[in-house]
Design a protein around this motif. Structure first.
Motif, short mmCIF file in Angstrom:
data_model
loop_
_atom_site.label_atom_id
_atom_site.label_comp_id
_atom_site.label_asym_id
_atom_site.label_seq_id
_atom_site.Cartn_x
_atom_site.Cartn_y
_atom_site.Cartn_z
N VAL A 56 0.82 -1.20 0.00
CA VAL A 56 0.00 0.00 0.00
C VAL A 56 0.85 1.26 0.00
O VAL A 56 0.61 2.19 -0.78
N ASP A 57 1.87 1.31 0.87
CA ASP A 57 2.68 2.53 0.95
C ASP A 57 3.43 2.78 -0.36
O ASP A 57 3.57 3.92 -0.80
N LYS A 58 3.90 1.72 -0.99
CA LYS A 58 4.61 1.87 -2.26
C LYS A 58 3.65 2.31 -3.36
O LYS A 58 4.01 3.14 -4.23
N ALA A 59 2.43 1.78 -3.35
CA ALA A 59 1.42 2.18 -4.35
C ALA A 59 1.10 3.66 -4.22
O ALA A 59 0.99 4.38 -5.23
N ILE A 60 0.94 4.14 -2.99
CA ILE A 60 0.66 5.56 -2.76
C ILE A 60 1.81 6.42 -3.25
O ILE A 60 1.61 7.45 -3.90
N ARG B 5 4.17 5.70 -5.55
CA ARG B 5 4.31 5.69 -7.00
C ARG B 5 3.18 6.46 -7.68
O ARG B 5 3.38 7.09 -8.72
N ALA B 6 1.99 6.42 -7.08
CA ALA B 6 0.88 7.20 -7.63
C ALA B 6 1.17 8.69 -7.55
O ALA B 6 0.89 9.45 -8.49
N LYS B 7 1.75 9.13 -6.44
CA LYS B 7 2.11 10.55 -6.30
C LYS B 7 3.12 10.96 -7.35
O LYS B 7 3.08 12.08 -7.86
N GLU B 8 4.03 10.05 -7.67
CA GLU B 8 5.02 10.35 -8.71
C GLU B 8 4.34 10.55 -10.07
O GLU B 8 4.86 11.26 -10.93
N LEU C 123 -4.07 8.59 -4.29
CA LEU C 123 -4.94 7.44 -4.09
C LEU C 123 -5.52 7.34 -2.68
O LEU C 123 -6.38 6.50 -2.42
N VAL C 124 -5.10 8.19 -1.78
CA VAL C 124 -5.47 8.06 -0.37
C VAL C 124 -6.92 8.48 -0.15
O VAL C 124 -7.39 9.50 -0.67
N ASP D 113 -12.48 7.84 -6.58
CA ASP D 113 -13.19 9.03 -6.13
C ASP D 113 -13.56 8.81 -4.67
O ASP D 113 -13.79 7.67 -4.25
N ALA D 114 -13.68 9.88 -3.92
CA ALA D 114 -14.05 9.75 -2.51
C ALA D 114 -15.51 9.36 -2.34
O ALA D 114 -15.89 8.78 -1.32
N ASN D 115 -16.33 9.65 -3.34
CA ASN D 115 -17.77 9.37 -3.27
C ASN D 115 -18.10 8.16 -4.13
O ASN D 115 -17.82 8.13 -5.33
N ARG D 116 -18.73 7.16 -3.52
CA ARG D 116 -19.02 5.91 -4.22
C ARG D 116 -19.96 6.12 -5.40
O ARG D 116 -19.73 5.60 -6.50
#
Length: 527
Positions: free
Chosen positions: A162-166, A168-171, A176-177, A230-233
């Motif tokens: 999870v931490d690596k996914a977050i 790499r997404a920021k890069e 994604l959070v 998205d934050a909203n389902r």
């Protein structure tokens, strides 16, 4: 052929524009697809018809033309817009230009001006097709595209913590959070030429390049892959359907009849994205095998307590189960373990078949709140668990035996044999309101608590016709009855069945019945 939709509150002007479009349909490769008298009703109809060109007045009740143009651009990114107005006001024209409309025509509209405006919109489409060049040409940009592809591959295969996914997404410029997540897969079937990847990228990049709630990749010989969040389902689900329709519209320009889009289940955690991908991938494998639909949705197939209209498993479980007893369980297990009506089904087809059998049986158990001591269904809440059991015949048949024993030990309400709640509710609302001029796709969708895009998709795939086609058929059927059995004037009949414009009613009637209402009445009277 490009579809044209008209929104204008003066019916004589609508009639004139419609006639011009029909008259020039062959010369301009156009097709008139519908019309409305105000922007609110027009937008609702457009959700169903998905036109390519919108011709709209500015000053109208409920929703003006500029607001309609803005909403249409957001929902249908491909759409070309022609504004018509009786007001030569600079502010209107300025706002129209800011919205990117193709033309601004003043009333009264001359035939030559309308023809030129339509030709301009068509030329814009053709130029776009010829000059697709979003695919990056420099090394850094190409590396960015490859990075997105590699990120999705690793995320979907469960290779990232999870931490690596977050990180790499920021890069990649996305966060994604704290989101909800879903996967879209598109079976575009490229020809494995580099130009195919570029073309598919071009079509998506025109809308998604600056979208920070989506990551996509066309670098695959199997699927185009997208991750949406998205934050909203509800917003995420609506965006999924809108994007699915956009993808079908854009890629279908190549004449691909076998296009399919699968929408995965919405998950709440980054760690669940792999499960989401696996379920979506399994669903996509059923495309063209168990189901003909262009848009498939795990969210529909997992709707608690019903067999969704988009579910490919058409066998009516309830009828079969109502005719069975516990003594029939061995026969049922054999029947439900392998794809029927196929002498040599592939194992992939069998797995997909078993997957949907479990979905339906589990929905029955949950709907009836059935329980059995010592048996816990919680482990089947995840699509990944259902998929894993579907892959193992021994485990599948053991679970099937337990489910059938529970179900057959409880009397099932026969009314559930007809249970298709979404469509049943929708048809009830339509039957009660189809003669009202105010009925719309948005209205019915709101009544059954679905988004317009979601409802439009499942309705058309379940009924094999669009919402507008269904409403039109209902109205024309009633009109024929009134023409046969009463002496009411055509204008009164038009109003009674829900059309405020008698000329439009006559146009639709003739298009459907190949004769005018007057000719139909005379034909019935002569028999």
């Amino acid at each position: 052929m490009y579809k044209v939709f008209i929104v204008e509150d003066e019916h004589l002007i609508r009639d004139s524009i419609r006639n011009e479009i029909i008259e020039n349909s062959e010369a301009l490769d156009l097709k008139f697809c519908g019309e409305a008298g105000d922007g609110e009703l027009g937008l609702s109809m457009m959700m169903d018809l998905k036109p390519d060109i919108l011709i709209t007045d500015i000053r109208m009740p409920f929703m003006d033309g500029l607001q309609l143009a803005k909403e249409a651009k957001e929902i249908f990114p491909w759409i070309r817009i022609i504004i018509i107005s009786g007001f030569d006001e600079f502010d209107y024209a300025k706002q129209a230009l800011q919205l990117g409309v193709d033309d601004y025509l003043l009333k009264p509209i001359k035939s030559a001006e309308l023809y030129t405006a339509l030709r301009k919109s068509i030329d814009a489409f053709n130029e776009q097709n010829q000059n697709e060049n979003h695919y990056p040409g420099n090394t850094d940009a190409i590396m960015s595209v490859m990075s997105r592809n590699n990120f999705l591959e690793a995320l979907f295969q469960g290779q990232l913590k999870v931490d690596k996914a977050i990180e790499r997404a920021k890069e990649l410029g996305v966060d994604l959070v704290g989101k909800k997540y879903t996967v879209l897969l598109v079976s575009a079937k490229p020809e494995k030429e580099i130009s195919d990847y570029h073309r598919y990228y071009d079509r998506l990049a025109s809308v998604l390049t600056d979208d920070v709630s989506c990551i996509f990749s066309t670098m695959s010989t199997k699927y185009i892959k997208l991750l949406l969040f998205d934050a909203n389902r509800d917003a995420l689900l609506e965006k999924s359907y809108q994007l699915a329709h956009f993808i079908l519209h854009e890629l279908d320009r190549d004449g691909q009849s076998e296009l399919g889009v699968a929408i995965g289940p919405i998950v709440n955690r980054i760690s669940e994205i792999k499960q989401c991908f696996d379920s979506t991938n399994l669903m996509m494998k059923s495309y063209g095998v168990l189901r003909p639909d262009n848009i498939l949705s795990c969210e529909d197939d997992l709707r608690d307590g019903e067999l969704s209209p988009t579910n490919p498993f058409n066998k009516d479980f309830i009828v079969k189960l109502n005719e069975s007893s516990k003594e029939d369980i061995p026969q049922l297990i054999e029947l439900l373990s392998y794809f029927p009506e196929d002498a040599h089904p592939s194992e992939a087809r069998n797995r997909v078949y078993r997957y949907f059998v479990l979905l339906e049986l589990l929905s029955i158990v949950r709907k009836k709140e059935l329980q059995v001591e010592g048996f816990d269904f919680q482990f089947l809440n995840e699509p990944e668990s259902i998929s894993a059991i579907s892959n193992n015949v021994t485990q599948y048949q053991a679970l099937l035996n337990n489910l059938l024993e529970i179900i057959l030990n409880t009397k099932i309400d026969p009314s559930m044999a007809r249970y298709r709640s979404v469509i049943t509710q929708a048809l009830k609302v339509i039957d009660e309101n189809y003669s009202s001029p105010d009925i719309s796709l948005n209205y019915v969708a709101e009544e059954i608590a679905l988004s317009p895009s979601h409802f439009s998709t499942i309705f058309s795939q379940a009924m094999n016709m669009t919402f507008i086609e269904y409403i039109t058929n209902k109205r024309i059927t009633l009109a024929k009855k009134l023409l046969r059995e009463t002496n009411e004037k055509l204008g009164n009949i038009a109003f009674e069945i829900g059309y405020s414009d008698p000329n439009y009613f006559s146009f639709l009637f003739k298009r459907k019945e190949n004769m005018s209402p007057t000719e139909y009445r005379k034909q019935c009277a002569s028999k």
